[in-house]
Scaffold this motif. Structure first.
Motif, mmCIF file in Angstrom:
data_model
loop_
_atom_site.group_PDB
_atom_site.id
_atom_site.type_symbol
_atom_site.label_atom_id
_atom_site.label_comp_id
_atom_site.label_asym_id
_atom_site.label_seq_id
_atom_site.Cartn_x
_atom_site.Cartn_y
_atom_site.Cartn_z
ATOM 1 N N PHE A 1 -14.413 6.920 9.269
ATOM 2 C CA PHE A 1 -15.641 6.312 8.146
ATOM 3 C C PHE A 1 -15.893 5.403 8.340
ATOM 4 N N LEU B 1 -22.519 6.586 2.958
ATOM 5 C CA LEU B 1 -21.005 6.714 2.571
ATOM 6 C C LEU B 1 -20.935 4.591 2.858
ATOM 7 N N ASP C 1 -15.990 -3.939 3.754
ATOM 8 C CA ASP C 1 -15.663 -5.374 2.596
ATOM 9 C C ASP C 1 -15.077 -4.951 1.167
ATOM 10 N N LEU D 1 -9.636 9.345 -0.653
ATOM 11 C CA LEU D 1 -8.692 10.117 0.506
ATOM 12 C C LEU D 1 -7.618 10.398 0.330
ATOM 13 N N GLY E 1 -18.402 2.968 1.160
ATOM 14 C CA GLY E 1 -16.887 2.440 0.710
ATOM 15 C C GLY E 1 -15.892 3.802 0.728
ATOM 16 N N GLY E 2 -14.757 3.454 -0.241
ATOM 17 C CA GLY E 2 -13.893 3.885 0.001
ATOM 18 C C GLY E 2 -12.599 3.346 -0.451
ATOM 19 N N ASP E 3 -11.552 4.823 -0.577
ATOM 20 C CA ASP E 3 -9.954 3.729 -0.690
ATOM 21 C C ASP E 3 -8.949 5.563 0.096
ATOM 22 N N THR E 4 -8.060 5.285 0.973
ATOM 23 C CA THR E 4 -7.329 5.765 1.776
ATOM 24 C C THR E 4 -5.793 5.432 0.800
ATOM 25 N N ILE F 1 -19.957 -0.538 4.411
ATOM 26 C CA ILE F 1 -17.816 -0.269 4.677
ATOM 27 C C ILE F 1 -17.881 -1.477 5.367
ATOM 28 N N ARG G 1 1.079 -1.222 -0.104
ATOM 29 C CA ARG G 1 -0.472 0.083 0.160
ATOM 30 C C ARG G 1 1.086 0.958 0.261
HETATM 31 P P1 ADP Z 1 -8.995 -3.178 -0.396
HETATM 32 O O1 ADP Z 1 -7.740 -3.943 0.512
HETATM 33 O O2 ADP Z 1 -9.940 -3.821 -0.390
HETATM 34 O O3 ADP Z 1 -9.099 -2.318 -1.224
HETATM 35 P P2 ADP Z 1 -9.699 -1.466 1.852
HETATM 36 O O4 ADP Z 1 -8.175 -1.438 2.540
HETATM 37 O O5 ADP Z 1 -8.608 0.276 0.735
HETATM 38 O O6 ADP Z 1 -10.219 -2.473 0.856
HETATM 39 O O7 ADP Z 1 -10.087 -0.607 2.266
HETATM 40 C C1 ADP Z 1 -11.186 -1.399 3.201
HETATM 41 C C2 ADP Z 1 -12.707 -1.159 3.425
HETATM 42 O O8 ADP Z 1 -12.497 0.457 3.502
HETATM 43 C C3 ADP Z 1 -13.497 -0.794 1.817
HETATM 44 O O9 ADP Z 1 -14.373 -1.370 2.362
HETATM 45 C C4 ADP Z 1 -13.483 0.060 0.991
HETATM 46 O O10 ADP Z 1 -14.461 0.336 0.932
HETATM 47 C C5 ADP Z 1 -13.366 0.676 2.659
HETATM 48 N N1 ADP Z 1 -12.657 2.597 2.854
HETATM 49 C C6 ADP Z 1 -11.180 2.785 2.502
HETATM 50 N N2 ADP Z 1 -10.697 3.823 2.565
HETATM 51 C C7 ADP Z 1 -12.246 4.748 2.608
HETATM 52 C C8 ADP Z 1 -12.692 6.381 2.802
HETATM 53 N N3 ADP Z 1 -11.766 6.898 2.681
HETATM 54 N N4 ADP Z 1 -13.870 5.970 3.236
HETATM 55 C C9 ADP Z 1 -14.906 5.154 3.030
HETATM 56 N N5 ADP Z 1 -14.741 3.874 3.230
HETATM 57 C C10 ADP Z 1 -13.021 3.724 3.162
#
Ligand code: ADP
Ligand code: MG
Length: 323
Positions: free
Chosen positions: A22, A127, A38, A99, A129-132, A36, A6
């Motif tokens: 989140f 909200l 999975d 984000l 799901g997402g990515d950080t 959020i 990551r």
């Molecule tokens: P993956 O390893 O499958 O890419 P992540 O580790 O990125 O999953 O995210 C884990 C969970 O948290 C997922 O359900 C994702 O949608 C959620 N998530 C990640 N970042 C955010 C965020 N900034 N806001 C809301 N949900 C998030």
């Protein structure tokens, strides 16, 4: 993706960020089978209507100052996306957040997530799901809504009336104040910040005009520019009466004689511009909505012409200095 690969190492708390700020997001709308946590969210679309989806990215120091109040940044990021749903006459359902952060700033995140989740609750969107990731500050929000009567850009015909909601020019007039380029009294500065960071997505207005308008969009780049998109998509032109424009009081206060130019050309107001066929005008006027008739659609090849006292009004002459 394995944690080691990551962008943001575990030590800086990617998973902690998700959990702390989140993952607790409430279900503010129907159809969230799994939110959020999975690999994907599971969402059940309503039985009737079409899904409307849109994505927007806000980059620090391009779309907002990096040092801006995170509550305000979050509010604006979600509100401008909701405005796209309003423009299509879609009801908000779900959104995701990508984000990118330069570092894990707990105070910033706490304020940002509070602003975001309060805005989400206010407009009934969840909200899911997402990515950080780590990098220069940027916020990407994708919204999905449902519409049983979508308003598109390509439905205008010659003879339709052109309307706008609310008033125009306030956000463009507010920008130099927010950027510190124009001095203003404390109360004016606060009003400018409110106008810029908390635009009102015109969701209930779009519901009211859904069955009456022939086309619509939200004004993000400026009335004349955006109306040009309706004209291009519909294969028509438009004549606009500059004296009919509802100029925002804040624009008048901050820009004086330049206010009309800001109303015609300034962006970021997120009001709706829409067209109404003549047979629907009486019904629309009966609704008593906060809308103003500003011109009409004519046959043509996608041109938007503004008029003042019977003469063509050319935007450049009245100053686009803010853009
Ligand atoms: P993956 O390893 O499958 O890419 P992540 O580790 O990125 O999953 O995210 C884990 C969970 O948290 C997922 O359900 C994702 O949608 C959620 N998530 C990640 N970042 C955010 C965020 N900034 N806001 C809301 N949900 C998030
Ligand atoms: Mg996964």
């Amino acid at each position: 993706m394995p944690e080691a690969q990551r962008d943001m190492p575990a030590a800086s708390g990617e998973f902690d960020i998700i959990r702390d700020f989140f993952a607790g997001a409430k279900k503010n709308s129907e159809g969230v089978v799994l939110g959020i946590g999975d690999d994907c969210a599971l969402l059940r679309p309503p039985a009737e209507g079409v899904l409307a989806t849109s994505v927007d990215t806000l980059v620090a120091d391009r779309h907002f100052p990096a040092g801006a109040d995170p509550v305000a940044v979050a509010a604006r990021a979600l509100r401008v996306n909701l405005s796209d749903l309003a423009a299509m006459n879609a009801r908000p359902l779900w959104f995701t957040l990508a984000l990118t952060l330069p570092h894990s700033d707990v105070d910033w995140l706490r304020a940002f997530s509070r602003g975001l989740l309060e805005t989400a609750a206010r407009y009934g969107i969840s909200l899911v799901g997402g990515d950080t990731t780590r990098g220069p500050l940027s916020i990407t929000i994708q919204v999905t809504g449902i519409s049983e009567c979508p308003l598109r850009r390509d439905g205008a015909s010659a003879g339709d009336a052109v309307y706008v909601s609310g008033s125009l020019g306030a956000a463009a007039a507010a920008l130099p104040v927010i950027l510190g380029q124009q001095p203003a009294a404390e109360s004016t500065r606060r009003e400018a910040e409110h106008v810029f960071y908390f635009p009102e997505p015109q969701l209930s207005l779009s519901e009211s005009i859904g069955g009456l308008a022939s086309s619509a969009l939200d004004i993000s780049d400026g009335l004349l520019t955006d109306l040009g998109h309706i004209c291009a998509a519909s294969g028509v032109s438009a004549d606009i009466d500059m004296q009919a424009l509802p100029v925002a009081p804040l624009a008048q206060q901050l820009a004086g004689e330049g206010a009309a130019a800001l109303a015609a050309g300034g962006g970021d107001d997120y009001q709706l511009c829409f067209t109404v066929p003549p047979e629907n005008i009486p019904q629309l006027e009966l609704l008593g909505l906060d809308v103003t008739r500003i011109g009409r659609i004519v046959e043509g090849a996608g041109e938007v012409r503004a008029w003042r006292d019977g003469e063509r009004w050319i935007p450049q002459a009245c100053g686009y200095q803010h853009f």
